[in-house]
Design a protein around this motif. Sequence first.
Motif, PDB file in Angstrom:
ATOM      1  N   LYS A  77      -9.615 -17.595  55.928  1.00 11.26           N
ATOM      2  CA  LYS A  77     -10.697 -16.596  55.941  1.00 11.26           C
ATOM      3  C   LYS A  77     -10.216 -15.282  56.567  1.00 11.26           C
ATOM      4  CE  LYS A  77     -15.493 -16.894  55.773  1.00 11.26           C
ATOM      5  NZ  LYS A  77     -15.346 -16.737  54.400  1.00 11.26           N
ATOM      6  N   GLU A  78      -9.423 -15.400  57.618  1.00 14.16           N
ATOM      7  CA  GLU A  78      -8.942 -14.217  58.343  1.00 14.16           C
ATOM      8  C   GLU A  78      -7.887 -13.444  57.556  1.00 14.16           C
ATOM      9  OE1 GLU A  78      -6.179 -13.428  62.236  1.00 14.16           O
ATOM     10  OE2 GLU A  78      -7.518 -15.152  62.284  1.00 14.16           O
ATOM     11  N   LYS A  79      -6.973 -14.160  56.900  1.00 11.70           N
ATOM     12  CA  LYS A  79      -5.806 -13.509  56.291  1.00 11.70           C
ATOM     13  C   LYS A  79      -5.798 -13.509  54.767  1.00 11.70           C
ATOM     14  CE  LYS A  79      -3.180 -13.155  60.116  1.00 11.70           C
ATOM     15  NZ  LYS A  79      -2.140 -12.271  60.502  1.00 11.70           N
ATOM     16  N   GLY A  80      -6.722 -14.256  54.159  1.00  6.40           N
ATOM     17  CA  GLY A  80      -6.674 -14.376  52.706  1.00  6.40           C
ATOM     18  C   GLY A  80      -8.048 -14.580  52.110  1.00  6.40           C
ATOM     19  N   VAL A  81      -8.052 -15.171  50.941  1.00  4.61           N
ATOM     20  CA  VAL A  81      -9.292 -15.510  50.263  1.00  4.61           C
ATOM     21  C   VAL A  81      -9.129 -16.912  49.689  1.00  4.61           C
ATOM     22  CG1 VAL A  81      -8.615 -14.420  48.076  1.00  4.61           C
ATOM     23  CG2 VAL A  81     -11.022 -14.740  48.591  1.00  4.61           C
ATOM     24  N   SER A  82     -10.168 -17.737  49.814  1.00  2.49           N
ATOM     25  CA  SER A  82     -10.089 -19.112  49.322  1.00  2.49           C
ATOM     26  C   SER A  82     -10.775 -19.228  47.966  1.00  2.49           C
ATOM     27  CB  SER A  82     -10.736 -20.070  50.324  1.00  2.49           C
ATOM     28  OG  SER A  82     -12.053 -19.666  50.624  1.00  2.49           O
TER      29      SER A  82
ATOM     30  N   LYS B  69       4.445 -12.261  52.874  1.00  3.02           N
ATOM     31  CA  LYS B  69       3.974 -11.435  51.758  1.00  3.02           C
ATOM     32  C   LYS B  69       2.847 -12.154  51.014  1.00  3.02           C
ATOM     33  CE  LYS B  69       5.405  -9.293  47.539  1.00  3.02           C
ATOM     34  NZ  LYS B  69       5.993  -8.244  46.968  1.00  3.02           N
ATOM     35  N   SER B  70       1.819 -11.422  50.648  1.00  2.97           N
ATOM     36  CA  SER B  70       0.684 -12.003  49.929  1.00  2.97           C
ATOM     37  C   SER B  70       1.150 -12.707  48.667  1.00  2.97           C
ATOM     38  CB  SER B  70      -0.327 -10.910  49.569  1.00  2.97           C
ATOM     39  OG  SER B  70      -0.904 -10.383  50.733  1.00  2.97           O
ATOM     40  N   CYS B  71       0.524 -13.850  48.400  1.00  3.66           N
ATOM     41  CA  CYS B  71       0.947 -14.677  47.270  1.00  3.66           C
ATOM     42  C   CYS B  71      -0.232 -15.503  46.770  1.00  3.66           C
ATOM     43  CB  CYS B  71       2.088 -15.607  47.696  1.00  3.66           C
ATOM     44  SG  CYS B  71       1.599 -16.857  48.929  1.00  3.66           S
ATOM     45  N   ILE B  72       0.023 -16.241  45.703  1.00  2.00           N
ATOM     46  CA  ILE B  72      -0.889 -17.286  45.269  1.00  2.00           C
ATOM     47  C   ILE B  72      -0.400 -18.533  45.996  1.00  2.00           C
ATOM     48  CG2 ILE B  72      -1.781 -18.629  43.331  1.00  2.00           C
ATOM     49  CD1 ILE B  72      -2.503 -15.611  43.212  1.00  2.00           C
ATOM     50  N   LEU B  73      -1.269 -19.159  46.769  1.00  2.00           N
ATOM     51  CA  LEU B  73      -0.894 -20.296  47.616  1.00  2.00           C
ATOM     52  C   LEU B  73      -1.672 -21.541  47.211  1.00  2.00           C
ATOM     53  CD1 LEU B  73       0.451 -21.597  50.122  1.00  2.00           C
ATOM     54  CD2 LEU B  73      -1.419 -20.633  51.492  1.00  2.00           C
ATOM     55  N   ALA B  74      -0.954 -22.541  46.729  1.00  2.80           N
ATOM     56  CA  ALA B  74      -1.575 -23.835  46.449  1.00  2.80           C
ATOM     57  C   ALA B  74      -1.545 -24.637  47.741  1.00  2.80           C
ATOM     58  CB  ALA B  74      -0.809 -24.567  45.348  1.00  2.80           C
ATOM     59  N   THR B  75      -2.720 -25.020  48.218  1.00  2.00           N
ATOM     60  CA  THR B  75      -2.799 -25.822  49.440  1.00  2.00           C
ATOM     61  C   THR B  75      -2.936 -27.291  49.072  1.00  2.00           C
ATOM     62  OG1 THR B  75      -5.211 -25.702  49.624  1.00  2.00           O
ATOM     63  CG2 THR B  75      -3.941 -23.929  50.663  1.00  2.00           C
TER      64      THR B  75
ATOM     65  N   MET C 284       2.204  -5.060  36.162  1.00  2.00           N
ATOM     66  CA  MET C 284       2.478  -5.748  37.416  1.00  2.00           C
ATOM     67  C   MET C 284       1.341  -5.470  38.401  1.00  2.00           C
ATOM     68  SD  MET C 284       6.010  -6.008  39.336  1.00  2.00           S
ATOM     69  CE  MET C 284       6.139  -5.776  41.070  1.00  2.00           C
ATOM     70  N   PHE C 285       1.078  -6.447  39.246  1.00  2.00           N
ATOM     71  CA  PHE C 285      -0.019  -6.347  40.191  1.00  2.00           C
ATOM     72  C   PHE C 285       0.488  -6.550  41.605  1.00  2.00           C
ATOM     73  CE2 PHE C 285      -1.884  -7.623  36.203  1.00  2.00           C
ATOM     74  CZ  PHE C 285      -3.023  -6.843  36.121  1.00  2.00           C
ATOM     75  N   GLU C 286      -0.322  -6.116  42.558  1.00  2.00           N
ATOM     76  CA  GLU C 286      -0.036  -6.370  43.964  1.00  2.00           C
ATOM     77  C   GLU C 286      -1.271  -7.022  44.572  1.00  2.00           C
ATOM     78  OE1 GLU C 286       0.606  -3.917  48.065  1.00  2.00           O
ATOM     79  OE2 GLU C 286       1.304  -2.993  46.215  1.00  2.00           O
ATOM     80  N   LEU C 287      -1.039  -8.102  45.295  1.00  2.00           N
ATOM     81  CA  LEU C 287      -2.131  -8.776  45.994  1.00  2.00           C
ATOM     82  C   LEU C 287      -2.312  -8.139  47.358  1.00  2.00           C
ATOM     83  CD1 LEU C 287      -1.352 -12.556  45.331  1.00  2.00           C
ATOM     84  CD2 LEU C 287      -3.179 -11.202  44.319  1.00  2.00           C
ATOM     85  N   LYS C 288      -3.534  -7.822  47.694  1.00  3.72           N
ATOM     86  CA  LYS C 288      -3.817  -7.268  49.021  1.00  3.72           C
ATOM     87  C   LYS C 288      -3.930  -8.373  50.062  1.00  3.72           C
ATOM     88  CE  LYS C 288      -6.178  -3.242  47.234  1.00  3.72           C
ATOM     89  NZ  LYS C 288      -7.443  -2.501  47.213  1.00  3.72           N
ATOM     90  N   LYS C 289      -4.280  -9.593  49.606  1.00  7.85           N
ATOM     91  CA  LYS C 289      -4.402 -10.757  50.478  1.00  7.85           C
ATOM     92  C   LYS C 289      -3.865 -11.966  49.730  1.00  7.85           C
ATOM     93  CE  LYS C 289      -8.814  -9.538  52.696  1.00  7.85           C
ATOM     94  NZ  LYS C 289     -10.189 -10.001  52.854  1.00  7.85           N
ATOM     95  N   THR C 290      -3.456 -12.965  50.480  1.00 10.03           N
ATOM     96  CA  THR C 290      -3.050 -14.225  49.859  1.00 10.03           C
ATOM     97  C   THR C 290      -4.276 -14.925  49.287  1.00 10.03           C
ATOM     98  OG1 THR C 290      -1.048 -14.534  51.153  1.00 10.03           O
ATOM     99  CG2 THR C 290      -2.143 -16.540  50.365  1.00 10.03           C
ATOM    100  N   VAL C 291      -4.107 -15.451  48.079  1.00  7.36           N
ATOM    101  CA  VAL C 291      -5.163 -16.208  47.409  1.00  7.36           C
ATOM    102  C   VAL C 291      -4.826 -17.686  47.586  1.00  7.36           C
ATOM    103  CG1 VAL C 291      -6.273 -16.728  45.211  1.00  7.36           C
ATOM    104  CG2 VAL C 291      -5.580 -14.364  45.745  1.00  7.36           C
ATOM    105  N   ALA C 292      -5.614 -18.372  48.403  1.00  5.66           N
ATOM    106  CA  ALA C 292      -5.371 -19.787  48.696  1.00  5.66           C
ATOM    107  C   ALA C 292      -6.236 -20.642  47.781  1.00  5.66           C
ATOM    108  CB  ALA C 292      -5.693 -20.084  50.159  1.00  5.66           C
ATOM    109  N   LEU C 293      -5.593 -21.406  46.908  1.00  8.22           N
ATOM    110  CA  LEU C 293      -6.300 -22.321  46.024  1.00  8.22           C
ATOM    111  C   LEU C 293      -6.567 -23.603  46.796  1.00  8.22           C
ATOM    112  CD1 LEU C 293      -4.212 -21.748  42.783  1.00  8.22           C
ATOM    113  CD2 LEU C 293      -6.361 -20.649  43.449  1.00  8.22           C
TER     114      LEU C 293
END
Length: 180
Positions: free
Chosen positions: A96-101, A75-81, A1-10
Amino acid sequence: MFELKKTVALVGMMGSGKSAVGKVISSTLDVPFKDADIEIERAAKLSIPEIFDRHGEEFFREKEDQVIKRLLNEKSCILATGGGAFINKNVRNSIKEKGVSVWLNADLETLWKRVKHKRSRPLLNTNNPRETLGNIYTDRIKIYSLADVIIESLDKSSLEEMAKLVIKSLLDRNDLIERA
């Protein structure tokens, strides 16, 4: 299991695989998955095409900005935009401020193959949807290239292969994923 430190925005064009690949990444890492378009539909109690028909694209983009900001604060997640979300400077700055694109960069032919039979794409409800898709692609590519991570989406790549490419690029950054 993993924990995301930031939301990953696709991010990327309609048909680039953001939702489908995002679900595989989420499942593989056992982390939450959110789809911004589904969250917008829930909040509005309308489908995306209904929102466009009743209120227009500008209203939709305002709601999209609000919903993505809310999701980035959860909560940090994988986010499909949505395909146009990253074009909005406010959304880009929030990510950019809260996640990674992560830009899933698919070529125009691949995108067309994936979207040409879908009636749920309001921006393609034109006399020449193929040409419209090409114009949107041309208009947006420079902005998508501002993403933190770029993954080339090849037509022959399976969802699992794409997810592995994204996960590898995230692990290589050393600041996003931690083993829980």
